[in-house]
Design a protein around this motif. Structure first.
Motif, PDB file in Angstrom:
ATOM      1  N   ALA A 143     -68.217 -14.963 -40.473  1.00  0.00           N
ATOM      2  CA  ALA A 143     -66.884 -15.559 -40.602  1.00  0.00           C
ATOM      3  C   ALA A 143     -66.523 -16.417 -39.397  1.00  0.00           C
ATOM      4  O   ALA A 143     -66.061 -17.563 -39.544  1.00  0.00           O
ATOM      5  N   PHE A 144     -66.712 -15.898 -38.196  1.00  0.00           N
ATOM      6  CA  PHE A 144     -66.317 -16.656 -37.007  1.00  0.00           C
ATOM      7  C   PHE A 144     -67.194 -17.884 -36.825  1.00  0.00           C
ATOM      8  O   PHE A 144     -66.704 -18.963 -36.462  1.00  0.00           O
ATOM      9  N   SER A 149     -68.169 -23.751 -36.751  1.00  0.00           N
ATOM     10  CA  SER A 149     -68.932 -24.891 -37.261  1.00  0.00           C
ATOM     11  C   SER A 149     -68.023 -25.907 -37.947  1.00  0.00           C
ATOM     12  O   SER A 149     -68.260 -27.121 -37.861  1.00  0.00           O
ATOM     13  N   SER A 150     -66.964 -25.422 -38.618  1.00  0.00           N
ATOM     14  CA  SER A 150     -66.024 -26.347 -39.263  1.00  0.00           C
ATOM     15  C   SER A 150     -65.246 -27.141 -38.220  1.00  0.00           C
ATOM     16  O   SER A 150     -65.039 -28.356 -38.370  1.00  0.00           O
ATOM     17  N   ILE A 151     -64.811 -26.468 -37.166  1.00  0.00           N
ATOM     18  CA  ILE A 151     -64.100 -27.152 -36.081  1.00  0.00           C
ATOM     19  C   ILE A 151     -65.004 -28.200 -35.437  1.00  0.00           C
ATOM     20  O   ILE A 151     -64.602 -29.357 -35.216  1.00  0.00           O
ATOM     21  N   GLU A 152     -66.235 -27.810 -35.123  1.00  0.00           N
ATOM     22  CA  GLU A 152     -67.143 -28.735 -34.441  1.00  0.00           C
ATOM     23  C   GLU A 152     -67.524 -29.911 -35.329  1.00  0.00           C
ATOM     24  O   GLU A 152     -67.687 -31.037 -34.840  1.00  0.00           O
ATOM     25  N   SER A 165     -64.844 -26.771 -28.129  1.00  0.00           N
ATOM     26  CA  SER A 165     -64.386 -26.314 -29.450  1.00  0.00           C
ATOM     27  C   SER A 165     -63.644 -24.980 -29.379  1.00  0.00           C
ATOM     28  O   SER A 165     -62.850 -24.661 -30.282  1.00  0.00           O
ATOM     29  N   ARG A 166     -63.871 -24.209 -28.306  1.00  0.00           N
ATOM     30  CA  ARG A 166     -63.284 -22.871 -28.246  1.00  0.00           C
ATOM     31  C   ARG A 166     -61.757 -22.864 -28.316  1.00  0.00           C
ATOM     32  O   ARG A 166     -61.182 -22.075 -29.095  1.00  0.00           O
ATOM     33  N   PRO A 167     -61.036 -23.701 -27.554  1.00  0.00           N
ATOM     34  CA  PRO A 167     -59.575 -23.662 -27.660  1.00  0.00           C
ATOM     35  C   PRO A 167     -59.069 -23.953 -29.073  1.00  0.00           C
ATOM     36  O   PRO A 167     -58.131 -23.306 -29.558  1.00  0.00           O
ATOM     37  N   LEU A 168     -59.682 -24.913 -29.744  1.00  0.00           N
ATOM     38  CA  LEU A 168     -59.268 -25.245 -31.105  1.00  0.00           C
ATOM     39  C   LEU A 168     -59.601 -24.102 -32.062  1.00  0.00           C
ATOM     40  O   LEU A 168     -58.818 -23.777 -32.952  1.00  0.00           O
TER      41      LEU A 168
END
Length: 219
Positions: A143-144, A149-152, A165-168
């Protein structure tokens, strides 16, 4: 008292170990734990009571679980696998990064609403030792990882803010997890209106979230 004692003996009789009908003792115990949590809460959970509900002797759970916490970990692992599966299924029809991000958030909230005992175990304060990561089928993302991967992918396409990407990811996770928790704890009017209302609200909130994650407009 005598009658109660006879009932207790009957519940623990060796003959009962064949009563779970699907032949998988470990899964029978996990299923019994989930039902017990849903009906009576965590305070009622014990290996002895889970064994009684599964129709086995009180010693049978120790074949698979060292203690109650190990059983809860199995429930959590089942939940994480199911959540990831539902996220993958909802994301599958979409190719665009933002559409996949929307789908991931909606699936997260819907999973929590449909499976509140699992959700509470997965994220509740029930563990005194670190929980091991849930095993995932080979080649499939958890899940995480799906969220990351979607954010990146959105960042790579220039659709989301650049940088780490971590903050988002934490912003997105915090919003959908908070919304899911509000549903599970019956804190929203939509909690009483079923999955359709939850889906509609999750759709609105995920889109508001993504608007905030987009790059600033150029002046």
């Amino acid at each position: 008292m005598a009658t109660r004692g006879k009932r207790k003996q009957a519940a623990e009789a060796p003959e009962d170990k064949g009563r779970y009908h699907h032949g998988d003792l470990r899964q029978a115990l996990v299923d019994a734990a989930v039902v017990l949590i849903a009906e009576e809460g965590f305070g009622a959970l014990s290996l002895r009571e889970v064994a009684r509900r599964a129709g086995v002797t009180h010693a049978a759970p120790y074949r698979h679980f060292a203690d109650k916490e190990a059983l809860l970990e199995a429930v959590a692992h089942e939940g994480f696998r199911a959540m990831a599966r539902e996220m993958r299924e909802r994301m599958a029809p979409h190719t665009g990064p933002l559409e996949r991000l929307y789908a991931a958030g909606e699936a997260y909230v819907l999973f929590a609403m449909r499976h509140p005992p699992h959700f509470r175990v997965m994220f509740g304060p029930h563990f005194t030792r670190p929980m091991s990561p849930p095993p995932e089928p080979e080649g499939e993302q958890g899940a995480f990882t799906l969220l990351v991967s979607s954010i990146e992918a959105g960042q790579a396409a220039g659709l989301l803010r650049p940088g780490e990407s971590r903050p988002l990811t934490l912003t997105a996770w915090s919003l959908v997890h908070g919304l899911a928790s509000l549903f599970v704890d019956q804190q929203l009017g939509e909690s009483q209106q079923g999955a359709e209302a939850a889906e509609a609200l999750a759709r609105v909130q995920t889109r508001l979230l993504v608007e905030g994650l987009k790059p600033p407009a150029r002046g």
